[in-house]
Structures are given as structure tokens and as C-alpha cells.
Design a protein around this motif. Structure first.
Motif, short mmCIF file in Angstrom:
data_model
loop_
_atom_site.label_atom_id
_atom_site.label_comp_id
_atom_site.label_asym_id
_atom_site.label_seq_id
_atom_site.Cartn_x
_atom_site.Cartn_y
_atom_site.Cartn_z
N GLN A 238 11.87 10.85 9.88
CA GLN A 238 12.29 11.57 8.67
C GLN A 238 12.97 10.59 7.73
O GLN A 238 14.00 10.02 8.09
N PRO A 239 12.37 10.31 6.57
CA PRO A 239 11.13 10.85 6.01
C PRO A 239 9.91 10.49 6.87
O PRO A 239 9.97 9.55 7.66
N ARG A 240 8.84 11.20 6.66
CA ARG A 240 7.64 10.98 7.46
C ARG A 240 7.01 9.63 7.12
O ARG A 240 7.22 9.05 6.06
N ILE A 241 6.20 9.16 8.06
CA ILE A 241 5.49 7.90 7.88
C ILE A 241 4.57 7.99 6.66
O ILE A 241 3.99 9.03 6.37
N ASN A 242 4.47 6.90 5.93
CA ASN A 242 3.55 6.82 4.78
C ASN A 242 2.17 6.43 5.29
O ASN A 242 2.02 5.42 6.00
N ILE A 243 1.14 7.21 4.96
CA ILE A 243 -0.24 6.91 5.33
C ILE A 243 -1.00 6.59 4.05
O ILE A 243 -1.11 7.43 3.15
N LEU A 244 -1.55 5.35 4.00
CA LEU A 244 -2.16 4.84 2.77
C LEU A 244 -3.49 4.18 3.10
O LEU A 244 -3.78 3.90 4.28
N PRO A 245 -4.33 3.90 2.09
CA PRO A 245 -5.56 3.14 2.36
C PRO A 245 -5.22 1.80 3.02
O PRO A 245 -4.24 1.15 2.66
N ALA A 246 -6.03 1.40 3.97
CA ALA A 246 -5.71 0.24 4.79
C ALA A 246 -5.54 -1.04 3.99
O ALA A 246 -4.72 -1.90 4.32
N ASP A 247 -6.33 -1.19 2.91
CA ASP A 247 -6.32 -2.45 2.17
C ASP A 247 -5.44 -2.41 0.92
O ASP A 247 -5.54 -3.28 0.06
N ILE A 248 -4.55 -1.45 0.85
CA ILE A 248 -3.77 -1.28 -0.38
C ILE A 248 -2.86 -2.47 -0.67
O ILE A 248 -2.57 -2.79 -1.82
N PHE A 249 -2.41 -3.16 0.38
CA PHE A 249 -1.58 -4.34 0.19
C PHE A 249 -2.36 -5.65 0.39
O PHE A 249 -1.77 -6.72 0.38
N GLY A 250 -3.66 -5.54 0.60
CA GLY A 250 -4.45 -6.74 0.85
C GLY A 250 -5.32 -6.56 2.08
O GLY A 250 -5.64 -5.43 2.48
N ALA A 251 -5.68 -7.67 2.70
CA ALA A 251 -6.61 -7.65 3.84
C ALA A 251 -6.10 -6.78 4.98
O ALA A 251 -4.91 -6.75 5.29
N ALA A 252 -7.05 -6.05 5.60
CA ALA A 252 -6.74 -5.19 6.74
C ALA A 252 -7.62 -5.60 7.91
O ALA A 252 -8.69 -6.19 7.72
N PRO A 253 -7.22 -5.33 9.14
CA PRO A 253 -8.04 -5.70 10.29
C PRO A 253 -9.36 -4.93 10.31
O PRO A 253 -9.48 -3.85 9.71
N ALA A 254 -10.36 -5.49 10.98
CA ALA A 254 -11.68 -4.87 11.05
C ALA A 254 -11.57 -3.47 11.63
O ALA A 254 -10.88 -3.23 12.62
N GLY A 255 -12.25 -2.52 10.99
CA GLY A 255 -12.29 -1.15 11.47
C GLY A 255 -11.18 -0.26 10.96
O GLY A 255 -11.21 0.96 11.14
N ALA A 256 -10.19 -0.84 10.30
CA ALA A 256 -9.07 -0.06 9.80
C ALA A 256 -9.42 0.63 8.50
O ALA A 256 -9.99 0.03 7.59
N THR A 257 -9.09 1.92 8.40
CA THR A 257 -9.28 2.66 7.16
C THR A 257 -7.97 3.07 6.53
O THR A 257 -7.90 3.35 5.34
N ARG A 258 -6.89 3.12 7.36
CA ARG A 258 -5.59 3.52 6.83
C ARG A 258 -4.48 2.67 7.44
O ARG A 258 -4.59 2.19 8.57
N ILE A 259 -3.43 2.52 6.66
CA ILE A 259 -2.23 1.81 7.12
C ILE A 259 -1.09 2.81 7.18
O ILE A 259 -0.97 3.70 6.32
N GLY A 260 -0.26 2.70 8.20
CA GLY A 260 0.91 3.55 8.34
C GLY A 260 2.18 2.74 8.23
O GLY A 260 2.33 1.71 8.90
N LEU A 261 3.09 3.18 7.38
CA LEU A 261 4.35 2.46 7.16
C LEU A 261 5.53 3.43 7.28
O LEU A 261 5.63 4.39 6.51
N ARG A 262 6.41 3.17 8.26
CA ARG A 262 7.66 3.91 8.30
C ARG A 262 8.47 3.55 7.05
O ARG A 262 8.37 2.43 6.53
N PRO A 263 9.28 4.48 6.54
CA PRO A 263 10.06 4.19 5.33
C PRO A 263 10.92 2.93 5.45
O PRO A 263 11.08 2.20 4.47
#
Length: 335
Positions: A238-263
Motif C-alpha cells: 500500500q500503495p499498490r505495485i505499479n504495473i507498466l509496459p515492460a519497455d517504458i524505461f528502456g530495454a526489458a528482458p526477453a519475453g517480458a510484457t510488463r514491469i512491476g515497481l513497488r512505490p
């Protein structure tokens, strides 16, 4: 108290599968919380253990005994329901005494009196012992309901959202009391809730249920820091984890479609620019609602931050989680 094991428990109601091959061990002396939204299978799990319902397949053992053919009374469990379930025509003392007067227990009167006094003192209702149940407040009635279970010495306590109908302060008080009672007595306790705060503050183990499936089981810290899926990650925090497109900050690992970031895993003051859209001052901390590349992000900041709506703020991710298209965690190797 006893260890309780569920092995491959499946339960269907018509075409609906309430529990789907649930396997879980509740260690002796543990405080296990089942967490999930309405319909996840939490209460059905309690009913399986209590004997109020029977599984279509799988086995349940309490201690070393397979209890599949035993009645609820024979299983030696104590259950606390969401509703108070008191006898309105009886006093508080008589309500607390009632389970001890069962022919199966045959508890001596002196022992009944001693247990009632001890539990009443623990739950701070000693001054209400001679009151009728109808003369109590909602919080007092729930304390009596919990007390009716605590006077017993069962193999396991089963509690179905017992604090959900109480006000916030009383919920907080009773969370502390319940955890203290469980820790001091070494009781084995299976507790159902949709409230993540109850899970984080009371549990030794948390089981996350999703449409009848047990998706993760472990300590609250393990589930918070090492979730196996987006669903599991979203149950705690709390607040809940942020779920965003995987490449929103740059390169993402193979197969990833979303990135999760705790506040707390969003570093401020460096990286790429975001815009502050709302500031929530909460006393001990401040929540910042940001907009980054048309995606909302919530992070936390110092209580005395000078940031205001419309300000620019550079951010970058740290300790990110990556998930595939099905929402399952992708493990990223670190050097």
C-alpha cells in the motif's frame, strides 16, 4: 495444537470450481492467513478443514489423522464466523461457557469458570460478563464471539473475516490482541481475510488464492519481496505495485510484457522526467501521483517534500519485477 495438511483439495459446486487442487501445510503453532478477493476460495477452504463441507477429491489431515470421514464436532476445531453468532438470550458468561459444556468435552465447572475469567480478561470484557448479548456494542459482541473459540483448546482455530465489520480503531486493537494471544499460547490458526494489512501484521504464513487456486504460499516478507505473478504482487503493498509496459524505461528482458515497481522502488531525482499530478500528505510520508509517458505512477516521498502539482521530477526504476503476457514472473539474473 496440531499441524494441518491439505493435499490436492478440489471442490465444485455444479459447474463452478471453488477449490482447484489446493495443497498446503499449516505448521503447528503457525498463524496462516488466506488472502484474496471475494470468490477466491478462502471461506470454502475453512469449511473443508472444519468439516462443514466435504471435498470432491483430496485429503485433509489434522495432526496425523485423516479427518475426511469425521464430523465437525469430531475434528476438534473452533470456528469464528464473520457474523457474531451469539445466543441473544444468554449473558456473556453463558455464551463463553456454552462450548465448554458440550457432552464431548465434559469440562469440569471449576475449569470452565477459570477459562471464562481468563479469556474475558484477555479480551477486556470482564465487566460485561453478566450482560445479555443484546446489550453489547458490535465490537463487544465480536470479542465474545472470538472468546467462545478461545476458551476451547482445539487442534486449530478457524477464523472467517472476524474483524471486517468493525471500525478501523477496533480492528487495529483486535489485530494486536489476536496476534498476541496466538503467539503466547502457541495456537495454530487459519484466518481468512481480504485485508492485506491484517495479513502483513498478523501472519507467519500467507496463502494467496485466485479463483480456487493457491498461487503462492510463504511468509509475508517473501510474498512482498518475491512475488510469483502480477496477481500475487498486487495482493500486498500500500500503495499498490505499479504495473507498466515492460519497455517504458528502456530495454526489458526477453519475453517480458510488463514491469512491476513497488512505490518505494522508484528512485527520485535522476533518470527520466515525469510530471507530478497530485500530492497526498499523510503525515509520516507523502504519496506522489505522477504521469510518465501517459502512464500513471504512484511513489512515496519525504513527509516534508516541497513538490507540488505540475512540478517535473526525474525518476528511474530500481529492483523491478518483470512479467510475461500471462502475468507470471520472469526471473532476471543479476551479475
Amino acid at each position: 495444537m496440531a499441524e494441518v495438511t491439505l493435499n490436492g483439495i478440489t471442490k465444485r459446486f455444479g459447474a463452478d470450481t471453488a477449490l482447484d487442487d489446493v495443497t498446503m501445510t499449516i505448521p503447528d503453532g503457525a498463524f496462516v492467513v488466506l488472502l484474496g478477493p471475494t470468490g477466491a476460495g478462502k471461506t470454502t477452504t475453512l469449511r473443508m478443514v472444519s468439516g462443514l463441507d466435504r471435498p470432491d477429491s483430496g485429503s485433509i489431515t489434522i495432526g496425523d489423522e485423516d479427518v475426511k470421514t469425521l464430523t465437525p464436532a469430531e475434528r476438534n476445531v473452533a470456528m469464528v464466523f464473520q457474523q457474531y453468532s451469539l445466543y441473544p438470550h444468554l449473558t456473556v458468561r453463558q455464551n463463553l461457557e456454552f462450548p465448554l459444556k458440550s457432552p464431548l468435552l465434559r469440562t469440569p465447572k471449576a475449569e470452565i469458570d477459570a477459562k471464562v475469567v481468563r479469556v474475558a480478561e484477555t479480551l477486556q470484557i470482564s465487566h460485561k460478563l453478566d450482560n445479555k448479548a443484546t446489550q453489547l456494542s458490535g465490537g463487544e459482541m465480536q470479542r465474545v464471539s472470538i472468546g467462545r473459540a478461545l476458551v476451547r483448546n482445539p487442534a486449530i482455530f478457524l477464523m472467517d473475516e472476524p474483524l471486517s465489520s468493525l471500525d478501523a480503531k477496533l480492528r487495529a486493537d483486535l489485530r494486536i490482541e489476536l496476534k498476541s494471544i496466538q503467539a503466547n499460547t502457541g495456537a495454530t490458526l487459519l484466518y481468512v481475510t481480504h485485508d492485506q494489512i491484517e495479513a502483513m501484521t498478523m501472519a507467519t504464513h500467507v496463502g494467496v488464492l485466485d479463483h480456487g487456486r493457491l498461487v503462492q504460499f510463504g511468509s509475508p516478507r517473501e510474498l512482498y519481496e518475491d512475488p510469483v505473478s502480477i496477481y500475487a504482487a498486487s495482493r500486498l503493498g500500500q500503495p499498490r505495485i505499479n504495473i507498466l509496459p515492460a519497455d517504458i524505461f528502456g530495454a526489458a528482458p526477453a519475453g517480458a510484457t510488463r514491469i512491476g515497481l513497488r512505490p518505494e522502488h522508484i528512485i527520485q531525482g535522476e533518470g527520466q522526467e515525469a510530471r507530478v499530478v497530485r500530492v497526498e500528505h499523510l503525515g509520516d510520508q507523502t504519496r506522489l501521483h505522477l504521469m510518465f509517458r501517459e502512464h500513471p505512477i504512484v511513489t512515496v516521498s519525504d513527509a516534508h517534500t516541497t513538490l507540488n502539482e505540475g512540478d517535473a521530477l526525474s525518476i528511474r526504476p530500481e529492483s523491478a519485477y518483470y512479467f510475461d503476457a500471462a502475468g507470471n514472473r520472469i526471473r532476471v539474473r543479476t551479475q
